[in-house]
Scaffold this motif. Structure first.
Motif, short mmCIF file in Angstrom:
data_model
loop_
_atom_site.label_atom_id
_atom_site.label_comp_id
_atom_site.label_asym_id
_atom_site.label_seq_id
_atom_site.Cartn_x
_atom_site.Cartn_y
_atom_site.Cartn_z
N VAL A 81 -4.92 0.94 -0.35
CA VAL A 81 -6.38 0.96 -0.42
C VAL A 81 -6.85 0.58 -1.82
N ALA A 82 -6.25 1.19 -2.84
CA ALA A 82 -6.66 0.91 -4.21
C ALA A 82 -6.42 -0.56 -4.58
N SER A 83 -5.28 -1.10 -4.15
CA SER A 83 -4.98 -2.50 -4.44
C SER A 83 -5.89 -3.45 -3.68
N SER A 84 -6.46 -2.98 -2.57
CA SER A 84 -7.34 -3.81 -1.76
C SER A 84 -8.80 -3.74 -2.23
N GLU A 85 -9.17 -2.67 -2.93
CA GLU A 85 -10.59 -2.45 -3.21
C GLU A 85 -10.96 -2.54 -4.68
N ILE A 86 -10.03 -2.36 -5.60
CA ILE A 86 -10.37 -2.42 -7.01
C ILE A 86 -9.39 -3.35 -7.72
N TYR A 87 -9.66 -3.63 -9.00
CA TYR A 87 -8.88 -4.61 -9.76
C TYR A 87 -7.94 -3.91 -10.73
N PRO A 88 -6.70 -4.38 -10.83
CA PRO A 88 -5.74 -3.75 -11.73
C PRO A 88 -6.08 -3.95 -13.20
N THR A 89 -6.99 -4.89 -13.49
CA THR A 89 -7.37 -5.15 -14.89
C THR A 89 -8.47 -4.22 -15.39
N TRP A 90 -9.00 -3.39 -14.50
CA TRP A 90 -10.04 -2.45 -14.92
C TRP A 90 -9.44 -1.41 -15.86
N TYR A 142 -16.47 1.63 8.67
CA TYR A 142 -16.32 3.07 8.91
C TYR A 142 -15.55 3.77 7.80
N ASP A 143 -14.53 3.10 7.26
CA ASP A 143 -13.62 3.75 6.34
C ASP A 143 -13.26 2.83 5.17
N GLN A 144 -12.02 2.95 4.70
CA GLN A 144 -11.56 2.21 3.53
C GLN A 144 -10.72 1.01 3.95
N SER A 145 -10.64 0.05 3.06
CA SER A 145 -9.85 -1.16 3.35
C SER A 145 -8.36 -0.86 3.22
N PHE A 146 -7.62 -1.25 4.25
CA PHE A 146 -6.16 -1.13 4.24
C PHE A 146 -5.63 -2.41 4.85
N VAL A 147 -4.78 -3.13 4.10
CA VAL A 147 -4.25 -4.42 4.55
C VAL A 147 -2.75 -4.29 4.73
N PRO A 148 -2.26 -4.23 5.97
CA PRO A 148 -0.82 -4.06 6.20
C PRO A 148 0.00 -5.15 5.50
N GLY A 149 1.03 -4.72 4.79
CA GLY A 149 1.97 -5.66 4.19
C GLY A 149 1.51 -6.30 2.90
N ARG A 150 0.37 -5.90 2.38
CA ARG A 150 -0.12 -6.55 1.17
C ARG A 150 0.71 -6.13 -0.05
N ASP A 151 0.65 -6.94 -1.12
CA ASP A 151 1.32 -6.61 -2.38
C ASP A 151 0.57 -5.48 -3.08
N ILE A 152 1.31 -4.61 -3.73
CA ILE A 152 0.73 -3.48 -4.46
C ILE A 152 0.85 -3.77 -5.95
N PHE A 153 -0.25 -3.59 -6.70
CA PHE A 153 -0.22 -3.81 -8.13
C PHE A 153 0.59 -2.71 -8.81
N GLU A 154 1.41 -3.11 -9.76
CA GLU A 154 2.36 -2.18 -10.37
C GLU A 154 1.67 -1.03 -11.07
N ASN A 155 0.63 -1.33 -11.86
CA ASN A 155 -0.02 -0.23 -12.59
C ASN A 155 -0.75 0.71 -11.63
N ILE A 156 -1.29 0.18 -10.55
CA ILE A 156 -1.95 1.04 -9.56
C ILE A 156 -0.91 1.93 -8.88
N SER A 157 0.25 1.37 -8.57
CA SER A 157 1.31 2.16 -7.95
C SER A 157 1.71 3.33 -8.84
N THR A 158 1.84 3.07 -10.14
CA THR A 158 2.23 4.12 -11.09
C THR A 158 1.17 5.22 -11.17
#
Length: 475
Positions: free
Chosen positions: A37-46, A86-102
């Protein structure tokens, strides 16, 4: 603030489309869901504090959907959708940003609450550019706030209010796919689930006055509870049978969520005492009191019919959780394939009550019950009928002979208001909660009081009850 009883689910089930669409469900680890969700809705450069503020909102939003069973209470088999309508964005199989994952790994078991409420905040948010949401968090708006030096905590309070709390290190538990316990509740049942039903119906009745209030809220499915269930079922077009099965359970949950607005930013809030248990959350060695004594009753009865369990003497049912009680609990847990820790939590308690009820359902030999006068073979509550009620009424009338404050009752086998009132008086005399329902502890006290009255009324030759007879006493 004290840690909330809310747990973080190990997994969350996402519907890949609007709620009523015939889309696929996927079940993923909760932390992975938030990373997506975070990788789909916000930017890792923030700025990191902006990212963290957004993740607080995303976690709380998802937990609110799980905790309130928003979709499951409507009959769906998932926890949340990936439809941004209705809810939050979730994209199956998408790439996850490394800093967001941490960052998510560091904070996925932290969430927001408001004031004294315990439920995760329905943390509404929007992008703040093409869509705005008064009272909610602006995703793009978090960036300049972070650049000004505000922390993530300051940012979420800036948007949601100064009464926002952050619960950290919440426990993680399996997501069992809904709160429905898999059993039907009806007149005479006793459990924490019944207490949940009573609490929810009482709150619903504030908005729907035709549903009668239930008092006391004690986990005993009595006549008042049955009347309230029937009124609820009639109000919401369910089959009116006074029984809480799956459909009624989830309809109660859904209406309760709505009247309390638990899935809105201005939620009425769910307080801790609204979900607290009748007995302690856990019973373990060193505990004392009625909860332990009731546990010992159950262990004693069940132990008479299972060779794997120890036998009890009446004197050992003392309300003290000592080594013997711990060993009996461990033996029961071992027999049932439960975690063997000697601690009585929700799973062990519910399993033991179920086993106790199963033993009694097959009408076992009551030899052991006879050794401890008054041990019950059934819980009695208002609205019930039968021989057990008649026996209780006979005990009440014996007690009434020696205790003027106890009103006598008609011995008709019908547990009505008069019987309930008499039982309440007896419970007050005995120092028990005056619920008006007869469970193991009340049976015990009634039997002891009746025995004392009978013994005191027995006379030997030359004895007379009431007063001594002297030479000057006239006939």
């Amino acid at each position: 603030m004290p840690q909330s009883p809310v747990t973080i689910p190990e997994t969350i089930t996402v519907h890949l489309g609007p709620p009523s669409s015939a889309a696929q469900n996927v079940t993923v680890p909760f932390a992975d869901y938030i990373k997506n969700v975070a990788s789909s809705e916000i930017y890792p450069t923030w700025p990191e504090e902006a990212i963290r503020a957004n993740i607080y909102a995303q976690i709380s939003y998802a937990l609110n959907r799980v905790f309130t069973e928003w979709y499951r209470a409507q009959g769906y088999d998932f926890d949340i959708t990936n439809s941004t309508r209705y809810d939050q964005s979730f994209v199956p199989g998408r790439d996850i940003f490394e800093n967001i994952s941490t960052i998510v790994d560091d904070m996925f078991n932290s969430y927001l609450t408001r004031g004294n409420a315990i439920e995760p905040l329905f943390a509404q948010y929007c992008n703040g550019t093409t869509v705005t949401c008064p009272g909610g968090l602006s995703q793009w708006g978090t960036v300049p706030l972070a650049e000004q030096g505000m922390t993530a905590e300051e940012i979420v309070r800036y948007y949601y209010g100064d009464d926002i709390n952050i619960v950290r290190n919440a426990p993680i538990a399996p997501n069992l796919g809904g709160s429905w316990p898999g059993v039907t509740f009806r007149l005479g049942d006793v459990s924490e689930e019944v207490r949940t039903i009573q609490n929810r119906l009482n709150r619903i009745s504030t908005n729907y006055p035709n549903i009668p209030k239930i008092y006391p809220v004690d986990g005993i499915y009595d006549a008042d509870t049955e009347r309230a269930v029937r009124a609820f079922q009639k109000q919401f077009n369910l089959g009116v049978d006074g029984i809480v099965g799956r459909a009624t359970w989830y309809r109660i949950a859904f209406i309760y969520n709505n009247v309390k607005r638990l899935s809105e930013l201005d939620s009425e809030g769910l307080l801790l005492d609204e979900i607290s248990r009748q007995f302690p959350e856990t019973l373990r060695e060193g505990a004392t009191g009625p909860g332990v004594q009731l546990l010992q009753y159950f262990l004693a009865i069940v132990g008479e019919y299972y060779d794997q369990l120890p036998r009890w003497q009446p004197s050992q049912i003392d309300g003290i959780f000592g080594p013997r009680t711990r060993e009996a609990v461990e033996a029961y847990q071992r027999m049932m394939g439960l975690t063997v820790d000697g601690i009585v939590g929700r799973n062990t308690w519910n399993a033991l009550v179920s086993t106790y009820q199963s033993v009694l359902a097959v009408q076992p030999d009551q030899g052991f019950l006879g050794e401890v006068a008054g041990l019950p073979d059934i819980f009695l509550v208002e609205g019930m009928r039968g021989e057990a009620v008649r026996e209780a009424q006979e005990l009440i009338n014996i007690i009434a002979r020696g205790y003027p404050e106890v009103p006598s009752v008609a011995v008709d086998g019908i547990f009505g208001p008069a019987t309930r009132n008499a039982v309440s008086v007896i419970q007050s005399i005995s120092g028990l909660p005056a619920t008006g329902a007869i469970g193991p502890l009340t049976w015990e006290e009634m039997a002891l009081l009746a025995r004392d009255v009978l013994v005191s009324s027995q006379t030997s030759e030359g004895q007379y009850p009431g007063y001594p007879v002297g030479e000057e006493t006239t006939a």
